[in-house]
Each structure stands twice: as structure tokens, then as C-alpha cells.
Design a protein around this motif. Structure first.
Motif, PDB file in Angstrom:
ATOM      1  N   ILE A 254       0.820  -1.215   0.000  1.00 15.37           N
ATOM      2  CA  ILE A 254       0.000   0.000   0.000  1.00 15.37           C
ATOM      3  C   ILE A 254       0.856   1.268   0.000  1.00 15.37           C
ATOM      4  N   LEU A 255       2.087   1.148   0.458  1.00 14.50           N
ATOM      5  CA  LEU A 255       2.974   2.306   0.531  1.00 14.50           C
ATOM      6  C   LEU A 255       3.305   2.875  -0.852  1.00 14.50           C
ATOM      7  N   TYR A 256       3.098   2.097  -1.905  1.00 12.70           N
ATOM      8  CA  TYR A 256       3.326   2.610  -3.252  1.00 12.70           C
ATOM      9  C   TYR A 256       2.292   3.678  -3.627  1.00 12.70           C
ATOM     10  N   GLN A 257       1.209   3.749  -2.884  1.00  9.71           N
ATOM     11  CA  GLN A 257       0.177   4.764  -3.109  1.00  9.71           C
ATOM     12  C   GLN A 257       0.383   5.980  -2.210  1.00  9.71           C
ATOM     13  N   LEU A 258       1.346   5.916  -1.340  1.00  9.86           N
ATOM     14  CA  LEU A 258       1.531   6.925  -0.297  1.00  9.86           C
ATOM     15  C   LEU A 258       1.786   8.327  -0.841  1.00  9.86           C
ATOM     16  N   ASP A 259       2.665   8.476  -1.819  1.00 11.83           N
ATOM     17  CA  ASP A 259       2.975   9.817  -2.335  1.00 11.83           C
ATOM     18  C   ASP A 259       1.717  10.538  -2.810  1.00 11.83           C
ATOM     19  N   ASN A 260       0.922   9.852  -3.583  1.00 14.95           N
ATOM     20  CA  ASN A 260      -0.314  10.447  -4.099  1.00 14.95           C
ATOM     21  C   ASN A 260      -1.279  10.779  -2.960  1.00 14.95           C
ATOM     22  N   ASP A 261      -1.422   9.849  -2.020  1.00 17.39           N
ATOM     23  CA  ASP A 261      -2.340  10.066  -0.899  1.00 17.39           C
ATOM     24  C   ASP A 261      -1.853  11.183   0.020  1.00 17.39           C
ATOM     25  N   LEU A 262      -0.535  11.259   0.245  1.00 17.25           N
ATOM     26  CA  LEU A 262       0.016  12.341   1.068  1.00 17.25           C
ATOM     27  C   LEU A 262      -0.194  13.698   0.401  1.00 17.25           C
ATOM     28  N   SER A 263      -0.079  13.744  -0.906  1.00 21.64           N
ATOM     29  CA  SER A 263      -0.288  14.987  -1.645  1.00 21.64           C
ATOM     30  C   SER A 263      -1.730  15.478  -1.475  1.00 21.64           C
ATOM     31  N   LYS A 264      -2.681  14.573  -1.629  1.00 19.63           N
ATOM     32  CA  LYS A 264      -4.096  14.935  -1.448  1.00 19.63           C
ATOM     33  C   LYS A 264      -4.364  15.361  -0.010  1.00 19.63           C
ATOM     34  N   LEU A 265      -3.797  14.626   0.924  1.00 18.66           N
ATOM     35  CA  LEU A 265      -3.985  14.961   2.334  1.00 18.66           C
ATOM     36  C   LEU A 265      -3.390  16.332   2.648  1.00 18.66           C
ATOM     37  N   ALA A 266      -2.217  16.608   2.114  1.00 20.17           N
ATOM     38  CA  ALA A 266      -1.565  17.904   2.363  1.00 20.17           C
ATOM     39  C   ALA A 266      -2.436  19.057   1.872  1.00 20.17           C
ATOM     40  N   GLN A 267      -3.069  18.893   0.728  1.00 25.43           N
ATOM     41  CA  GLN A 267      -3.960  19.942   0.216  1.00 25.43           C
ATOM     42  C   GLN A 267      -5.139  20.154   1.159  1.00 25.43           C
ATOM     43  N   ALA A 268      -5.717  19.063   1.623  1.00 22.59           N
ATOM     44  CA  ALA A 268      -6.862  19.166   2.534  1.00 22.59           C
ATOM     45  C   ALA A 268      -6.451  19.794   3.866  1.00 22.59           C
ATOM     46  N   MET A 269      -5.294  19.391   4.364  1.00 19.67           N
ATOM     47  CA  MET A 269      -4.852  19.917   5.661  1.00 19.67           C
ATOM     48  C   MET A 269      -4.418  21.381   5.554  1.00 19.67           C
ATOM     49  N   GLU A 270      -3.831  21.764   4.437  1.00 18.13           N
ATOM     50  CA  GLU A 270      -3.463  23.165   4.264  1.00 18.13           C
ATOM     51  C   GLU A 270      -4.719  24.042   4.242  1.00 18.13           C
ATOM     52  N   ALA A 271      -5.760  23.572   3.560  1.00 16.62           N
ATOM     53  CA  ALA A 271      -7.032  24.309   3.563  1.00 16.62           C
ATOM     54  C   ALA A 271      -7.594  24.361   4.982  1.00 16.62           C
ATOM     55  N   ARG A 272      -7.484  23.265   5.716  1.00 16.90           N
ATOM     56  CA  ARG A 272      -7.969  23.223   7.094  1.00 16.90           C
ATOM     57  C   ARG A 272      -7.220  24.229   7.958  1.00 16.90           C
ATOM     58  N   PHE A 273      -5.895  24.246   7.853  1.00 17.21           N
ATOM     59  CA  PHE A 273      -5.110  25.168   8.667  1.00 17.21           C
ATOM     60  C   PHE A 273      -5.492  26.614   8.379  1.00 17.21           C
ATOM     61  N   GLU A 274      -5.748  26.931   7.107  1.00 14.97           N
ATOM     62  CA  GLU A 274      -6.163  28.289   6.755  1.00 14.97           C
ATOM     63  C   GLU A 274      -7.509  28.635   7.390  1.00 14.97           C
ATOM     64  N   LEU A 275      -8.447  27.703   7.364  1.00 19.23           N
ATOM     65  CA  LEU A 275      -9.757  27.933   7.978  1.00 19.23           C
ATOM     66  C   LEU A 275      -9.647  28.049   9.498  1.00 19.23           C
ATOM     67  N   GLU A 276      -8.827  27.194  10.091  1.00 12.62           N
ATOM     68  CA  GLU A 276      -8.613  27.282  11.537  1.00 12.62           C
ATOM     69  C   GLU A 276      -8.010  28.638  11.908  1.00 12.62           C
ATOM     70  N   ASP A 277      -7.069  29.094  11.086  1.00 14.90           N
ATOM     71  CA  ASP A 277      -6.459  30.391  11.348  1.00 14.90           C
ATOM     72  C   ASP A 277      -7.471  31.522  11.202  1.00 14.90           C
ATOM     73  N   GLN A 278      -8.391  31.384  10.263  1.00 14.00           N
ATOM     74  CA  GLN A 278      -9.462  32.388  10.135  1.00 14.00           C
ATOM     75  C   GLN A 278     -10.329  32.407  11.388  1.00 14.00           C
ATOM     76  N   LEU A 279     -10.611  31.242  11.916  1.00 20.25           N
ATOM     77  CA  LEU A 279     -11.390  31.134  13.141  1.00 20.25           C
ATOM     78  C   LEU A 279     -10.673  31.827  14.297  1.00 20.25           C
TER      79      LEU A 279
END
Length: 155
Positions: free
Chosen positions: A121-146
Motif C-alpha cells: 500500500i505504501l506505493y500509493q503513499l505519495d499520491n495520498d500524502l499529496s491529497k492529504l496535504a492539500q486538505a490539511m493546508e485548507a484546514r489550517f487556513e480555515l482554523e487560522d481564520q477562526l
């Protein structure tokens, strides 16, 4: 992401013990992300995959961070906003559903990698980490707005 975190720490650090703890946990999560992703300054000497155990440890921190936001920090911020009028509470309540989208991404990532028994499953990790990073970066921005709403209107 670390640069934005440093700005957040400078802006809101020391204002509230819970916020300080939360930002510290965000820092630990980001460091673990860089380690698992093999990004500088935590790059691996040779380009190799992290172990499944390292990914599972990252997942533990990810779920802890997401849970802390939903079950501790957001509730306290919303309660603080309630004290200061409708516009503050409306802003806070508008941001929370947007933050929930990244929660789903984090939990999906966690489920996929903590339930994995095979290192293939680790062969899928780079792609999954990239998607997760985008979601978490958006989350951090929203949290900072809060946090900014709370800081600007009520400090």
C-alpha cells in the motif's frame, strides 16, 4: 505550511493555553508529515519508502490533531464567540462545516493506512500524502481564520 504556522504562533501564541497547545500539536503533525513524506530537512539518505509503522504513527498524530480541534478547540472558540455577538458566532459557525471536509480526508487516509496489513500500500503513499496535504493546508487556513475572528473581535 511551517512558515504559516510560525506566523500563527507569532500572532496568537501566548494568548490562550489551549491555542498554544493546539498550535504545538500542529507543528508536531507537520514535522511527522515531512518525515513520512521524506521532505527536507527530514529527507531519507536514499529514496525509499517509510515503514508502515512510521505511517501509522503519523496517522495517530493526524487523528489526535483532528479530534482535538473538533472536541476541544472549536467548541471553546465558538463559546468565546457567543459572548461577543451574532456576527462572531455566525462567522465561527460558517467556518466549521468547511473544516469538516478536511476531517473526512484525514479520516479516510487514516483508515486506509492503519488497516493496511501489506506494505504494498505504501506505493500509493505519495499520491495520498499529496491529497492529504492539500486538505490539511485548507484546514489550517480555515482554523487560522477562526482564530483571527476571535483575536480581532475579542482581544
Amino acid at each position: 505550511m511551517l512558515t504559516k504556522l510560525e506566523k500563527a504562533e507569532k500572532r496568537w501564541g501566548g494568548a490562550n493555553k489551549l491555542v498554544d497547545q493546539w498550535l504545538n500539536h500542529r507543528r508536531k503533525l507537520l514535522i511527522q508529515y515531512f518525515i513520512v513524506a521524506g521532505l527536507a530537512p527530514y529527507s531519507r539518505a536514499e529514496k525509499s519508502l517509510p515503514t508502515l509503522e512510521q505511517v501509522k504513527n503519523f496517522c495517530d498524530q493526524l487523528v489526535d490533531y483532528v479530534s482535538e480541534g473538533h472536541f476541544e478547540v472549536y467548541n471553546n472558540v465558538v463559546k468565546a464567540c457567543e459572548k461577543f455577538g451574532e456576527s462572531s458566532i455566525d462567522t465561527a459557525k460558517a467556518l466549521l462545516p468547511q473544516i469538516s471536509d478536511s476531517t473526512d480526508a484525514a479520516l479516510d487516509f487514516n483508515d486506509k493506512y492503519t488497516e493496511a496489513a501489506d506494505e504494498e500500500i505504501l506505493y500509493q503513499l505519495d499520491n495520498d500524502l499529496s491529497k492529504l496535504a492539500q486538505a490539511m493546508e485548507a484546514r489550517f487556513e480555515l482554523e487560522d481564520q477562526l482564530l483571527e475572528v476571535l483575536y480581532n473581535r475579542h482581544s
